[in-house]
Design a protein around this motif. Sequence first.
Motif, PDB file in Angstrom:
ATOM      1  N   PRO B  45      -9.009   1.973  17.728  1.00 31.70           N
ATOM      2  CA  PRO B  45      -9.332   2.842  16.812  1.00 31.70           C
ATOM      3  C   PRO B  45      -9.737   4.160  17.467  1.00 31.70           C
ATOM      4  O   PRO B  45      -9.971   4.053  18.765  1.00 31.70           O
ATOM      5  CB  PRO B  45     -10.519   2.275  15.991  1.00 31.70           C
ATOM      6  N   ALA B  46      -9.777   5.350  16.865  1.00 37.37           N
ATOM      7  CA  ALA B  46     -10.253   6.497  17.350  1.00 37.37           C
ATOM      8  C   ALA B  46     -11.667   6.429  18.213  1.00 37.37           C
ATOM      9  O   ALA B  46     -11.885   7.041  18.990  1.00 37.37           O
ATOM     10  CB  ALA B  46     -10.502   7.619  16.297  1.00 37.37           C
ATOM     11  N   SER B  47     -12.625   5.536  17.724  1.00 38.97           N
ATOM     12  CA  SER B  47     -13.773   5.387  18.491  1.00 38.97           C
ATOM     13  C   SER B  47     -13.659   4.727  19.811  1.00 38.97           C
ATOM     14  O   SER B  47     -14.597   4.801  20.691  1.00 38.97           O
ATOM     15  CB  SER B  47     -14.763   4.363  17.598  1.00 38.97           C
ATOM     16  N   ARG B  48     -12.442   4.208  20.053  1.00 39.67           N
ATOM     17  CA  ARG B  48     -12.164   3.563  21.569  1.00 39.67           C
ATOM     18  C   ARG B  48     -10.636   3.991  21.820  1.00 39.67           C
ATOM     19  O   ARG B  48     -10.188   3.015  22.034  1.00 39.67           O
ATOM     20  CB  ARG B  48     -12.465   1.998  21.324  1.00 39.67           C
ATOM     21  N   PRO B  49     -10.225   5.051  21.918  1.00 39.36           N
ATOM     22  CA  PRO B  49      -8.843   5.053  22.105  1.00 39.36           C
ATOM     23  C   PRO B  49      -8.367   4.691  23.584  1.00 39.36           C
ATOM     24  O   PRO B  49      -9.163   4.772  24.726  1.00 39.36           O
ATOM     25  CB  PRO B  49      -8.967   6.726  22.012  1.00 39.36           C
ATOM     26  N   ALA B  50      -7.280   4.149  23.701  1.00 42.07           N
ATOM     27  CA  ALA B  50      -6.647   3.864  24.960  1.00 42.07           C
ATOM     28  C   ALA B  50      -5.728   4.837  25.403  1.00 42.07           C
ATOM     29  O   ALA B  50      -4.912   5.476  24.733  1.00 42.07           O
ATOM     30  CB  ALA B  50      -5.790   2.580  24.407  1.00 42.07           C
TER      31      ALA B  50
ATOM     32  N   PRO C  12      -4.142  -3.691  30.051  1.00 39.10           N
ATOM     33  CA  PRO C  12      -3.248  -2.717  30.399  1.00 39.10           C
ATOM     34  C   PRO C  12      -3.119  -1.543  29.429  1.00 39.10           C
ATOM     35  O   PRO C  12      -2.689  -0.416  29.987  1.00 39.10           O
ATOM     36  CB  PRO C  12      -1.724  -3.401  30.254  1.00 39.10           C
ATOM     37  N   VAL C  13      -3.809  -1.511  28.310  1.00 45.14           N
ATOM     38  CA  VAL C  13      -3.470  -0.331  27.579  1.00 45.14           C
ATOM     39  C   VAL C  13      -4.890   0.705  28.018  1.00 45.14           C
ATOM     40  O   VAL C  13      -4.832   1.734  27.684  1.00 45.14           O
ATOM     41  CB  VAL C  13      -3.781  -0.579  26.082  1.00 45.14           C
ATOM     42  N   ARG C  14      -5.615   0.142  28.762  1.00 40.91           N
ATOM     43  CA  ARG C  14      -6.828   0.993  29.253  1.00 40.91           C
ATOM     44  C   ARG C  14      -7.597   1.714  28.323  1.00 40.91           C
ATOM     45  O   ARG C  14      -7.507   2.969  28.163  1.00 40.91           O
ATOM     46  CB  ARG C  14      -6.183   2.127  30.215  1.00 40.91           C
ATOM     47  N   PRO C  15      -8.253   0.813  27.504  1.00 41.24           N
ATOM     48  CA  PRO C  15      -9.226   1.485  26.461  1.00 41.24           C
ATOM     49  C   PRO C  15      -9.977   2.208  27.007  1.00 41.24           C
ATOM     50  O   PRO C  15     -10.737   2.127  28.220  1.00 41.24           O
ATOM     51  CB  PRO C  15      -9.759   0.121  26.024  1.00 41.24           C
ATOM     52  N   GLY C  16     -10.670   3.216  26.288  1.00 42.79           N
ATOM     53  CA  GLY C  16     -11.695   4.362  26.747  1.00 42.79           C
ATOM     54  C   GLY C  16     -13.179   3.282  26.452  1.00 42.79           C
ATOM     55  O   GLY C  16     -13.250   2.226  26.163  1.00 42.79           O
ATOM     56  N   PRO C  17     -13.854   4.146  26.983  1.00 45.97           N
ATOM     57  CA  PRO C  17     -15.558   3.717  26.932  1.00 45.97           C
ATOM     58  C   PRO C  17     -15.757   2.953  25.554  1.00 45.97           C
ATOM     59  O   PRO C  17     -15.633   3.470  24.420  1.00 45.97           O
ATOM     60  CB  PRO C  17     -16.336   4.662  27.325  1.00 45.97           C
ATOM     61  N   SER C  18     -16.592   1.880  25.751  1.00 39.34           N
ATOM     62  CA  SER C  18     -16.850   1.262  24.388  1.00 39.34           C
ATOM     63  C   SER C  18     -18.192   1.252  24.115  1.00 39.34           C
ATOM     64  O   SER C  18     -19.299   1.524  24.965  1.00 39.34           O
ATOM     65  CB  SER C  18     -16.437  -0.253  24.340  1.00 39.34           C
ATOM     66  N   THR C  19     -18.637   1.620  22.824  1.00 39.17           N
ATOM     67  CA  THR C  19     -20.161   1.702  22.304  1.00 39.17           C
ATOM     68  C   THR C  19     -20.619  -0.091  21.691  1.00 39.17           C
ATOM     69  O   THR C  19     -19.829  -0.224  20.732  1.00 39.17           O
ATOM     70  CB  THR C  19     -20.197   2.601  21.248  1.00 39.17           C
TER      71      THR C  19
END
Lengths: 394, 486, 111
Positions: B45-50, C12-19
Motif C-alpha cells: 500500500p501507499a503507506s509502505r510503497p516498494a 526483492p520488491v524493496r519495501p519502503g520503511p515500515s511503521t
Amino acid sequence: MTNDVIIVGAGIVGAACARALAMAGFDVTVIDRGTTAGGTSSACEGNLLVSDKGPGRELELAQYAATLWTQAAVDLRTELGPDFPSVEYDPKGGLVVATTDAGAAPLLAFAAGQRSAGVDARVLDRAEALSLEPDLAPDFRAAVFYPEDSQVQPTIATEALMASARRHGARLIENTPVTGVLRDSAGALVGVTTAAGELRAARVLIAAGPWSGEVAASFGLVLPVLPRRGELLVTSRMRHRIFHKVYDADYVGAVGSNDSALQTSSVIESTAGGTVLIGSSRQQIGFDCRLQVDALAGIAAKALRLFPFLAGAAVMRTYGGFRPFMPDHLPVIGEDPRLPGLWHAAGHEGAGIGLSLATAEMIRDLMQGRPTRLDAAPFSPARDSLAPHLEQAA
Amino acid sequence: MTAVLVIGAGPAGLAAARAARARGASVTLLDAADELGGQFWRHLPASRPASNERVLHHGWDTFRDLAETLEFDDGCRILRQASVFAIETRGSGPAEVHIVVGEADGAGRDRLVLRPDAIVVATGAHDRTLPFPGWDLPGVFTGGAAQALAKSERLAVGERVVVAGAGPFLLPVAASLAATGSRVVGVFEANRVPALVRGWLPKPWQLSGAVSKGGELAGYVSGHLRHRIPYRLGRMVVGAHGTDRVEAVTIAAVAPDWTPIPGTEQRIEVDAVCVSHGFTPRLELAIAAGCALTADRFVEVDAGQETSVPGVYAAGEVTGIGGADLALAEGTIAGHVAAGGTLTDAELQRPVRRRTTFTRFAERLDAAHGIRSGWPAVVTDDTIVCRCEEVTYGQLRQTVSSTGSRSLRALKLSTRAGLGICQGRVCGRSVETLLAGCQPDGLLGDPVSTDRRPIAGTIRLGELAAAPTTALPTTSTPSPSIEGTP
Amino acid sequence: MAPRLLAAGDDPVRPGPSTPLTIDVDGEPVTGIRGQSLAGVILAGGTLALRRTSVHGGPRGVFCGIGVCYDCLVEVNGQRDVRSCQRRAADGDVVRTQYDPLPEAPEGDHA
C-alpha cells in the motif's frame, strides 16, 4: 361420482389440501408449473398469526388453524421421521409494540376486541415487555403480547405436507403449466389441459396463490386475486437477542389496507439459523419483482425504531414474494358456482402458511359433503362481498 | 458529455476508464479496495510503497501508466473503498447504482446513488475451490488468498506449502509464495497430460501472440523453473488433516474425470495448502443490472462489449476467464464504446485484434484446465460443503432423498446451504452440482441459480436506513443526480 | 510453522520503511506494520483460527483473502462482522473473535 381431484399449485395451500384429501381417500394429483414451494411459500416469513387479525371470520379460521399446526408439527415429525428436515414449528409468541402515542390507543382497542373474540392478548407494562425483549427500545407507548403467535419454516413445512400427501397416495407433476380447463361436450368440467397434455378429474382445485387469478382466467373465469409484493431483509447470524416475533403496531394497518402505494411496517424475528428477518413492505405493483432500495431503506428505518442495536447488523440478503391479495380481505375457499367441479383455495394474503391447514380441512369437508368445522359460507366464491368484484371485472 | 461509471479498478476497469476518458466521457471509477489494480495488480500500500514492485507483477508498467493517467485526470473521479450494494433498474437510464463509501465493513459509511449514462461492469472473478474433506481447517487457503497476502503485505501463508487444484493460476500462486519465502513442496494440477496436450497443442499459432517472450504465463514458467518447484499432473488434494489447523494433506492420483484413484494416496506434512480449481465470475451486479448470461454463465456481450441491457457494458473476467491481457483489451473496447465510440474507430483496431488472440488462448486454457465432472467423488458424507452454514454433503443427500425435492431454491432453504453470509459465493456452484447429482436424472427442476444476489455486498442496517448523504454529479444533465431516500 | 512476514532486507520488491502498530486481539497485544490487513497482522502473529463456527464450534481462519468468503469475520472496536482480510489494521484496534451459538431449538424440535 369419482373421487379424483387435480390441485393446481404446489405451494403450502396446495400441499395441505393434497394431504388432507389424500388422507381422506381422494385420488389426488398436484400439478405445478414450477416446483414444490416455488412461489410465495418459499418467499415469506412462515407466520402463524392471530395478532394481526381483528374479530371476524378470518380470525376464527386462524385460531382454529393454530390448533391444527400444533398437532401437525408432531404428526409430520412422526410420519416423516428424523431424516426429514424439521418444520421448525416454534410457538414463540408475538409482541406488538406501539411506538407512538397515536398508535397506542388503537392497539389497545384492537387487542380488547380480540380478547372478546377469545384471543390471548396480554397488555404488558414497560418492565414486562422489556423482560420479554430486553433490547427493545424502551420508549414505546404500548405493548401487547400474543402467546398464540407461532412460526414454521415455510419451505420445509410445504415440503413436509407434500411428502406426507405423497405417502398417502397423492401424485405430483412439476414443471408442467396448466393451460386451461377441459370440458365435455355438454360444457361440464372434466379436467385440465396442460403443457404436457390433458389431465382428467371430476374436480379441479385452484391453489395457485397470487397466480390463481391467472389460472382462473385461463379457464375463462374472473377471480380477483391480485399480487401484493412483500419484501424482507435478512441479517447475518448474530447472538440470539430477539426472542419473539416483534411488530410495530402499524403492521395491523398495512395488512388490512387497500392502499396500493408502498407501505412498510416492522416485523422482526430471529430464525433457527441465528439470522434476523426484518420485514416488511407491502406494495401493489403487479408481478414486478425489481429491487427497490427505498422500500428496503424504509423497512430498515422502521426496524431501528424497535431495536436500535440492529443499526450495526449486517444485511446480507433481501428476498420478496407476492402475497395473494383479495379485495374483501378474505380467502376464497369452496366450489365456484359458475363452473361446477371448479374449486378455489386461494387469496390468503399474508396468512397462507398459517391458514393452509384449516383451509385444507374445509375443502376436504366440503368435497365430502360433510359439515365443516367452521361456517364455510363467508369464504365461498359465492359470497356477497366478492360479487361486485366478479361483476366489475367480468 | 457522456457520464460513464466503471465498476472495478482491475485491468479491465482501468483500461475502460482510460478509453472512456480518451473518447471524451466523464468517468467515475470505483472499487471496493483502497488501492487501484484489482486482485491482479495487488501491491504494497501507499503507506509502505516498494521501489521494485514490478518484479512481482506481469505488466506492472502498464498498471502504473493506467493508474497515473487516471489519477492525474480531473475528468476521472476515483472512488476508493466504494462498494456497490445494489443496482436498481426501475428508473430511466441503464440503472441506479447504490453505493456505500468508507472503510471495509465499516458502519456509517456514506451512501450514494449514481445514475450514469453508461456502466462498465468490470467486477472480475474470485477463486473457485471445490469442497474436499478438511477444507474448512485454518491453514487451507485459496490460491487467491496466498497471492493477495504475498503481494499486498509480503506475508507468506506458510513455510511448507502445497499448491493444488487446476489451471495456470497455480503457477503465479506458487511463484508468489516462493518469492515471499515459503517452501512450495509441490504444485498439483488435477488435469493430465492428454488434456493439457488437447488444450495447448493444436493450432499453436493461436498462442503465438499470447505467450510471447515476456508474456504473463511465460514469466511464471521461468520463475517456476528458477525456484525448482515440482509440478505434478493428474493429482489432487483429497483431504486436509489437523485438529485446530492443517498439519498435512493427502494427495491422490485422479482419473481424467478427476475421480481419485484408490491406493495412490500420499500424505504430505504442510503448514498451509492453497487450493484453487478455477474462477467464478462476480456476476451479481451484472445480474442486478438485468444483463443476460451465456450458457456457461458469463455476462453475454456483443462485439462492442455491450451486454443485453443498452448502456451496460462488461469487460474482463465477468465475460469469460481470460487473464489480464484479455481484460485490458476488452476494457479498452468497452470504455471506448460506452463513451460513444464505435468498433470501427482506429483506436480500437489493436485491442480488437488482441481480444481475438487472447480469447482463443483462454478457450485453450479452459479446455486444458477446466473442472472435470468426477470431482464430487472426493466429497464424503461428512464433508462440509457450505462453509458458512456448515452444511455437509450427507445433509444435502439426505434432504433430497427425504423431501423428494427437485428445486434448488427449496433445497437451499431446507438445508441452509448457500444461505450464510457469503451468500453462496464460495459453495453455490458446487452445491448446485452436488444437489443435481443427488437427483435420479441428475437434473434440478427450477431455473434458478446461486449467482443472483440482490444485496451485492453486506450493508449495515443503519447505513441502509440513512438517506444518501454526499452529492456527486455523474450525468451530463444539470439536474441533481443524487436522490435521497424518503 | 506459521505464516510470517518476509523481512524487508530479504525482499526483492524493496519495501519502503515500515511503521509499526499494535492491536489488541482478545486481550493480547499483537504487532504488525501499518498497511497490513487485520487478518495479516493476526496471521503473522501466529494465529490461524480467527473464530469458532456456530454449528460445530470448529476453528475457522482466513480462506479466500479477498473479501468473498466472509470466513475471517471479527469484531473490531465493537463492530461485528468485519472481514479482517479487507480492513487495514489501525494502531490500537481492539479485535474480538466472534462466536455466535445458534438459538436453542424450541421444545420438541431436535433438528
